[in-house]
Write a protein that holds these residues in place. Structure first.
Motif, PDB file in Angstrom:
ATOM      1  N   ALA A 128       0.840  -1.200   0.000  1.00  0.00           N
ATOM      2  CA  ALA A 128       0.000   0.000   0.000  1.00  0.00           C
ATOM      3  C   ALA A 128       0.871   1.245   0.000  1.00  0.00           C
ATOM      4  O   ALA A 128       0.630   2.184   0.751  1.00  0.00           O
ATOM      5  CB  ALA A 128      -0.932  -0.020   1.212  1.00  0.00           C
ATOM      6  N   GLY A 129       1.928   1.216  -0.807  1.00  0.00           N
ATOM      7  CA  GLY A 129       2.780   2.381  -0.912  1.00  0.00           C
ATOM      8  C   GLY A 129       4.014   2.284  -0.038  1.00  0.00           C
ATOM      9  O   GLY A 129       4.374   1.208   0.442  1.00  0.00           O
ATOM     10  N   THR A 130       4.642   3.430   0.152  1.00  0.00           N
ATOM     11  CA  THR A 130       5.864   3.495   0.962  1.00  0.00           C
ATOM     12  C   THR A 130       5.774   4.677   1.914  1.00  0.00           C
ATOM     13  O   THR A 130       4.964   5.592   1.713  1.00  0.00           O
ATOM     14  CB  THR A 130       7.117   3.651   0.080  1.00  0.00           C
ATOM     15  N   ARG A 131       6.602   4.643   2.926  1.00  0.00           N
ATOM     16  CA  ARG A 131       6.737   5.745   3.880  1.00  0.00           C
ATOM     17  C   ARG A 131       8.226   5.963   4.079  1.00  0.00           C
ATOM     18  O   ARG A 131       8.985   5.000   4.211  1.00  0.00           O
ATOM     19  CB  ARG A 131       6.109   5.411   5.232  1.00  0.00           C
ATOM     20  N   THR A 132       8.649   7.209   4.121  1.00  0.00           N
ATOM     21  CA  THR A 132      10.036   7.527   4.433  1.00  0.00           C
ATOM     22  C   THR A 132      10.047   8.415   5.662  1.00  0.00           C
ATOM     23  O   THR A 132       9.488   9.517   5.651  1.00  0.00           O
ATOM     24  CB  THR A 132      10.742   8.211   3.257  1.00  0.00           C
ATOM     25  N   VAL A 133      10.630   7.892   6.727  1.00  0.00           N
ATOM     26  CA  VAL A 133      10.682   8.597   8.010  1.00  0.00           C
ATOM     27  C   VAL A 133      12.041   8.325   8.628  1.00  0.00           C
ATOM     28  O   VAL A 133      12.493   7.180   8.657  1.00  0.00           O
ATOM     29  CB  VAL A 133       9.561   8.111   8.965  1.00  0.00           C
ATOM     30  N   ASN A 134      12.703   9.354   9.120  1.00  0.00           N
ATOM     31  CA  ASN A 134      13.961   9.195   9.847  1.00  0.00           C
ATOM     32  C   ASN A 134      15.011   8.468   9.003  1.00  0.00           C
ATOM     33  O   ASN A 134      15.796   7.688   9.519  1.00  0.00           O
ATOM     34  CB  ASN A 134      13.694   8.442  11.163  1.00  0.00           C
ATOM     35  N   GLY A 135      14.990   8.691   7.683  1.00  0.00           N
ATOM     36  CA  GLY A 135      15.943   8.050   6.778  1.00  0.00           C
ATOM     37  C   GLY A 135      15.607   6.605   6.462  1.00  0.00           C
ATOM     38  O   GLY A 135      16.352   5.937   5.757  1.00  0.00           O
ATOM     39  N   ILE A 136      14.499   6.092   6.994  1.00  0.00           N
ATOM     40  CA  ILE A 136      14.070   4.719   6.731  1.00  0.00           C
ATOM     41  C   ILE A 136      13.022   4.758   5.631  1.00  0.00           C
ATOM     42  O   ILE A 136      12.017   5.457   5.747  1.00  0.00           O
ATOM     43  CB  ILE A 136      13.487   4.071   8.007  1.00  0.00           C
ATOM     44  N   HIS A 137      13.264   4.006   4.553  1.00  0.00           N
ATOM     45  CA  HIS A 137      12.328   3.928   3.434  1.00  0.00           C
ATOM     46  C   HIS A 137      11.613   2.584   3.542  1.00  0.00           C
ATOM     47  O   HIS A 137      12.189   1.544   3.238  1.00  0.00           O
ATOM     48  CB  HIS A 137      13.068   4.067   2.100  1.00  0.00           C
ATOM     49  N   ALA A 138      10.372   2.606   4.040  1.00  0.00           N
ATOM     50  CA  ALA A 138       9.632   1.376   4.337  1.00  0.00           C
ATOM     51  C   ALA A 138       8.507   1.152   3.343  1.00  0.00           C
ATOM     52  O   ALA A 138       7.864   2.097   2.889  1.00  0.00           O
ATOM     53  CB  ALA A 138       9.055   1.452   5.749  1.00  0.00           C
ATOM     54  N   THR A 139       8.267  -0.115   3.026  1.00  0.00           N
ATOM     55  CA  THR A 139       7.110  -0.514   2.231  1.00  0.00           C
ATOM     56  C   THR A 139       5.989  -0.853   3.201  1.00  0.00           C
ATOM     57  O   THR A 139       6.211  -1.504   4.226  1.00  0.00           O
ATOM     58  CB  THR A 139       7.445  -1.746   1.363  1.00  0.00           C
ATOM     59  N   VAL A 140       4.782  -0.420   2.864  1.00  0.00           N
ATOM     60  CA  VAL A 140       3.606  -0.652   3.711  1.00  0.00           C
ATOM     61  C   VAL A 140       2.862  -1.881   3.196  1.00  0.00           C
ATOM     62  O   VAL A 140       2.607  -2.002   2.005  1.00  0.00           O
ATOM     63  CB  VAL A 140       2.665   0.573   3.690  1.00  0.00           C
ATOM     64  N   TYR A 141       2.519  -2.792   4.122  1.00  0.00           N
ATOM     65  CA  TYR A 141       1.748  -3.997   3.799  1.00  0.00           C
ATOM     66  C   TYR A 141       0.468  -4.027   4.625  1.00  0.00           C
ATOM     67  O   TYR A 141       0.497  -3.721   5.819  1.00  0.00           O
ATOM     68  CB  TYR A 141       2.566  -5.262   4.084  1.00  0.00           C
ATOM     69  N   ARG A 142      -0.642  -4.426   3.961  1.00  0.00           N
ATOM     70  CA  ARG A 142      -1.939  -4.448   4.645  1.00  0.00           C
ATOM     71  C   ARG A 142      -2.469  -5.843   4.926  1.00  0.00           C
ATOM     72  O   ARG A 142      -3.410  -5.981   5.714  1.00  0.00           O
ATOM     73  CB  ARG A 142      -2.979  -3.695   3.817  1.00  0.00           C
ATOM     74  N   VAL A 143      -1.923  -6.868   4.279  1.00  0.00           N
ATOM     75  CA  VAL A 143      -2.389  -8.236   4.511  1.00  0.00           C
ATOM     76  C   VAL A 143      -1.199  -9.033   5.035  1.00  0.00           C
ATOM     77  O   VAL A 143      -0.254  -9.298   4.305  1.00  0.00           O
ATOM     78  CB  VAL A 143      -2.955  -8.875   3.225  1.00  0.00           C
ATOM     79  N   ASN A 144      -1.272  -9.392   6.304  1.00  0.00           N
ATOM     80  CA  ASN A 144      -0.138 -10.009   6.974  1.00  0.00           C
ATOM     81  C   ASN A 144      -0.584 -11.252   7.732  1.00  0.00           C
ATOM     82  O   ASN A 144      -1.759 -11.428   8.023  1.00  0.00           O
ATOM     83  CB  ASN A 144       0.513  -8.990   7.907  1.00  0.00           C
TER      84      ASN A 144
END
Length: 147
Positions: A78-94
């Motif tokens: 569900a997209g990505t987030r970049t916070v505090n130099g961390i580039h994370a991929t967002v997952y909704r089904v886990n």
């Protein structure tokens, strides 16, 4: 409103502390609120030396037949987030302990890391969980292993 989590290993809010044979780990924190106010459940995972998404065991019952298999532990990006130099991929089904959670996954120095939060009262809206997870990423600090 549930009590604030402090992420202290061995502390009052720690729920799970598990290390597998492959050195992957899960540290979970859980706070139960007063009657009707909901829970806050946050998981941290690490997969040292591995950057691929792990697979989780599945069990599906079809009548009297049991079908066993595997599926990626994190799915439905569900997209990505970049916070505090961390580039994370967002997952909704886990899967597993991250089921019903929004999960952020990122890679660092040849390893995969995740943080997830359960979407449930009092944080039942994804935007609230995104804000909480962004706050977690903002507060993370790199801890180097001792030699």
């Amino acid at each position: 409103m549930p009590n604030p989590l402090d992420a202290q290993i061995g502390g009052e809010w720690q729920d799970i502390y598990s290390i597998d044979k492959d050195r992957s780990y899960l540290v979970s924190f859980l706070s139960h609120g007063d009657l009707g106010t909901g829970d806050v459940h946050v998981n941290f995972r690490g997969y040292p030396g591995r950057t691929t998404i792990p697979h989780c065991q599945t069990v599906i019952l079809e009548g009297k037949k049991t079908i066993r298999g595997t599926t990626p532990c994190f799915a439905d990006t569900a997209g990505t987030r970049t916070v505090n130099g961390i580039h994370a991929t967002v997952y909704r089904v886990n899967q597993d302990a991250d089921q019903w959670h929004i999960l952020y996954a990122w890679r660092h120095a040849g390893s995969l890391y995740t943080v997830s939060e359960h979407v449930i009262t009092p944080y039942r809206l994804p935007r609230q969980v995104f804000a909480n997870l962004d706050r977690v990423l903002q507060s993370l600090v790199l801890v180097r292993p001792q030699s």
